[in-house]
Design an enzyme around this catalytic site. Structure first.
Site, PDB file in Angstrom:
ATOM      1  N   ARG A 104       0.884  -1.178   0.000  1.00  0.00           N
ATOM      2  CA  ARG A 104       0.000   0.000   0.000  1.00  0.00           C
ATOM      3  C   ARG A 104       0.916   1.221   0.000  1.00  0.00           C
ATOM      4  O   ARG A 104       1.686   1.422   0.937  1.00  0.00           O
ATOM      5  CB  ARG A 104      -0.904  -0.009   1.236  1.00  0.00           C
ATOM      6  CG  ARG A 104      -1.607   1.325   1.451  1.00  0.00           C
ATOM      7  CD  ARG A 104      -2.716   1.248   2.460  1.00  0.00           C
ATOM      8  NE  ARG A 104      -3.864   0.556   1.893  1.00  0.00           N
ATOM      9  CZ  ARG A 104      -5.084   0.578   2.428  1.00  0.00           C
ATOM     10  NH1 ARG A 104      -5.316   1.258   3.544  1.00  0.00           N
ATOM     11  NH2 ARG A 104      -6.076  -0.074   1.871  1.00  0.00           N
ATOM     12  N   HIS A 131      -7.413   0.859  -6.396  1.00  0.00           N
ATOM     13  CA  HIS A 131      -7.581  -0.002  -5.206  1.00  0.00           C
ATOM     14  C   HIS A 131      -8.209  -1.330  -5.663  1.00  0.00           C
ATOM     15  O   HIS A 131      -9.351  -1.641  -5.334  1.00  0.00           O
ATOM     16  CB  HIS A 131      -8.468   0.722  -4.193  1.00  0.00           C
ATOM     17  CG  HIS A 131      -8.453   0.104  -2.823  1.00  0.00           C
ATOM     18  ND1 HIS A 131      -7.640  -0.959  -2.473  1.00  0.00           N
ATOM     19  CD2 HIS A 131      -9.165   0.414  -1.702  1.00  0.00           C
ATOM     20  CE1 HIS A 131      -7.851  -1.272  -1.211  1.00  0.00           C
ATOM     21  NE2 HIS A 131      -8.771  -0.463  -0.714  1.00  0.00           N
ATOM     22  N   GLN A 134     -10.053  -4.016  -3.345  1.00  0.00           N
ATOM     23  CA  GLN A 134     -11.407  -3.645  -2.934  1.00  0.00           C
ATOM     24  C   GLN A 134     -12.419  -4.021  -4.016  1.00  0.00           C
ATOM     25  O   GLN A 134     -13.562  -4.388  -3.711  1.00  0.00           O
ATOM     26  CB  GLN A 134     -11.460  -2.134  -2.657  1.00  0.00           C
ATOM     27  CG  GLN A 134     -12.782  -1.662  -2.092  1.00  0.00           C
ATOM     28  CD  GLN A 134     -13.026  -2.140  -0.668  1.00  0.00           C
ATOM     29  OE1 GLN A 134     -12.164  -2.007   0.193  1.00  0.00           O
ATOM     30  NE2 GLN A 134     -14.197  -2.701  -0.410  1.00  0.00           N
ATOM     31  N   ASP A 219     -17.226   7.064  -1.327  1.00  0.00           N
ATOM     32  CA  ASP A 219     -15.987   6.971  -0.549  1.00  0.00           C
ATOM     33  C   ASP A 219     -15.754   8.338   0.086  1.00  0.00           C
ATOM     34  O   ASP A 219     -16.436   9.320  -0.249  1.00  0.00           O
ATOM     35  CB  ASP A 219     -14.842   6.588  -1.509  1.00  0.00           C
ATOM     36  CG  ASP A 219     -13.519   6.293  -0.808  1.00  0.00           C
ATOM     37  OD1 ASP A 219     -13.509   6.116   0.416  1.00  0.00           O
ATOM     38  OD2 ASP A 219     -12.482   6.242  -1.518  1.00  0.00           O
ATOM     39  N   CYS A 259     -16.158   1.440   0.691  1.00  0.00           N
ATOM     40  CA  CYS A 259     -14.990   0.615   1.042  1.00  0.00           C
ATOM     41  C   CYS A 259     -14.615   0.752   2.501  1.00  0.00           C
ATOM     42  O   CYS A 259     -13.930  -0.121   3.044  1.00  0.00           O
ATOM     43  CB  CYS A 259     -13.811   0.967   0.133  1.00  0.00           C
ATOM     44  SG  CYS A 259     -13.206   2.665   0.325  1.00  0.00           S
ATOM     45  N   ARG A 287     -13.347  -8.839   1.917  1.00  0.00           N
ATOM     46  CA  ARG A 287     -11.925  -8.591   1.652  1.00  0.00           C
ATOM     47  C   ARG A 287     -11.126  -9.858   1.983  1.00  0.00           C
ATOM     48  O   ARG A 287     -10.189 -10.217   1.283  1.00  0.00           O
ATOM     49  CB  ARG A 287     -11.411  -7.413   2.511  1.00  0.00           C
ATOM     50  CG  ARG A 287     -12.014  -6.056   2.189  1.00  0.00           C
ATOM     51  CD  ARG A 287     -11.613  -5.540   0.834  1.00  0.00           C
ATOM     52  NE  ARG A 287     -10.165  -5.443   0.657  1.00  0.00           N
ATOM     53  CZ  ARG A 287      -9.403  -4.412   1.044  1.00  0.00           C
ATOM     54  NH1 ARG A 287      -9.972  -3.354   1.597  1.00  0.00           N
ATOM     55  NH2 ARG A 287      -8.099  -4.417   0.843  1.00  0.00           N
TER      56      ARG A 287
HETATM   57  N1  NVA Z   1      -9.929   6.654  -1.232  1.00  0.00           N
HETATM   58  C1  NVA Z   1      -9.550   6.201   0.080  1.00  0.00           C
HETATM   59  C2  NVA Z   1      -9.761   4.724   0.212  1.00  0.00           C
HETATM   60  C3  NVA Z   1      -9.406   4.160   1.562  1.00  0.00           C
HETATM   61  C4  NVA Z   1      -9.582   2.685   1.646  1.00  0.00           C
HETATM   62  C5  NVA Z   1      -8.096   6.572   0.321  1.00  0.00           C
HETATM   63  O1  NVA Z   1      -7.279   6.435  -0.587  1.00  0.00           O
HETATM   64  O2  NVA Z   1      -7.783   7.014   1.428  1.00  0.00           O
HETATM   65  N1   CP Z   2     -11.138  -0.319   2.496  1.00  0.00           N
HETATM   66  C1   CP Z   2      -9.871  -0.375   2.923  1.00  0.00           C
HETATM   67  O1   CP Z   2      -8.917  -0.573   2.148  1.00  0.00           O
HETATM   68  O2   CP Z   2      -9.739  -0.239   4.273  1.00  0.00           O
HETATM   69  P1   CP Z   2      -8.394  -0.025   5.078  1.00  0.00           P
HETATM   70  O3   CP Z   2      -7.850   1.324   4.724  1.00  0.00           O
HETATM   71  O4   CP Z   2      -8.791  -0.122   6.520  1.00  0.00           O
HETATM   72  O5   CP Z   2      -7.407  -1.096   4.694  1.00  0.00           O
END
Ligand code: NVA
Ligand code: CP
Length: 301
Positions: A104, A131, A134, A219, A259, A287
């Site tokens: 990540r 992502h 997800q 989101d 998500c 997930r």
């Molecule tokens: N769009 C959000 C998704 C988190 C799972 C982010 O990138 O923070």
């Molecule tokens: N939806 C998602 O990726 O959650 P986290 O940021 O908690 O991993």
């Protein structure tokens, strides 16, 4: 064996994507029955987190344990990445020691550089661009309850962010219509939009976009790394809350997904996310199953 990465949705063919969803559902049922399925004995997944996570970390770590393997958590703070060791060097070192890596991070180009230097499968656990893990969980949730999503209408509400870009890729891969409702200036990636052609429409009116939709997804307004823009975004996105009036123009059996983490009263009302059309807890739980199926696919097929 050819190395397969999962950096974006279309790193899988549509057939493979659907096959992984079917396997995810099998693994879910097996777990409910208490069966142990351990094809990854002695396999290790390294997980690199340069951003926070609850779901992604726990689902990959628990998933590896359940499949008979092991996962190692690394972050920028507790590894040499935070002290400037190049991505490529880290990829080469981990390739000597573990069987797959999940990352990540911020830059998608950085993830691609990591994958190019890696001789083991690399999984995108979220970048600023996409992502894809997800997407597997969201689609498992849809397919389990409703069957194939081909030909359905999905509405994305809010920021044209990593999740929205992933939905555009998914619309092309699984052949559904996507409408994006976002304020001017917050549109999704232009190249993806161009590639999607008439399959994806961008509108500013949230009710027009959600009319007769089968699935509504939203989101946060400010993704990780955008904390400084939070105040401005609260203002710019103020008309983009999925509330009862939005759900009312969609199909009466439309599903709501997010998500998570969510901000009740911002991108979604409490009445919607905690209401009868919301499937967010099942979506989050999937997930686990979807990523187990993904890792099994990448490491054993
Ligand atoms: N769009 C959000 C998704 C988190 C799972 C982010 O990138 O923070
Ligand atoms: N939806 C998602 O990726 O959650 P986290 O940021 O908690 O991993």
């Amino acid at each position: 064996m050819t190395i397969r990465h999962f950096l974006r949705e279309d790193d899988l063919t549509a057939t493979e994507f659907r096959r992984i969803l079917a396997r995810a559902s099998e693994l879910k049922l097996a777990r409910q029955r208490g069966e142990q399925i351990t094809p990854l004995a002695n396999k290790t997944l390294a997980m690199i987190f340069e951003k926070s996570s609850t779901r992604t970390r726990v689902s990959f770590e628990a998933g590896m344990t359940q499949l008979g393997g092991h996962a190692i958590y690394l972050s920028s703070d507790n590894s040499q990445l935070g002290r400037g060791e190049p991505m490529e060097d880290t990829a080469k070192v981990l390739s000597e020691m573990v069987d797959a890596v999940m990352i990540r991070t911020y830059s998608h180009a950085g993830l691609e550089r990591f994958a190019a230097a890696s001789s083991i499968p690399v999984i995108n656990g979220l970048t600023d661009y996409l992502h894809p893990c997800q997407m597997l969980a969201d689609m498992q949730t849809w397919f389990d309850q409703r069957g194939d999503i081909q030909g359905k209408t999905v509405c994305w509400v809010g920021d044209g962010n990593n999740m929205c870009n992933s939905y555009i890729n998914l619309a092309m891969l699984l052949d559904f219509e996507l409408r994006v409702a976002c304020p001017a200036g917050y549109e999704p990636d232009e190249t993806l939009l161009k590639a999607a052609g008439s399959r994806v429409t961008v509108l500013q009116d949230i009710h027009d976009a959600c009319r007769d939709a089968d699935l509504i997804v939203t989101d946060v307004w400010a993704s990780m790394g955008m904390e400084e823009e939070k105040k401005k975004r609260e203002n710019d996105f103020s008309g983009y809350c999925v509330d009862d009036s939005v759900m009312a123009v969609a199909h009466s059996d439309a599903m709501f997904m997010h998500c998570l983490p969510a901000h009740r009263g911002e991108e979604v009302s409490a009445s919607v996310i905690d209401g009868p059309q919301s499937v967010v807890w099942e979506e989050a739980g999937n997930r686990l199953h979807a990523q187990k199926a993904l890792v099994e696919f990448l490491l054993t097929s």
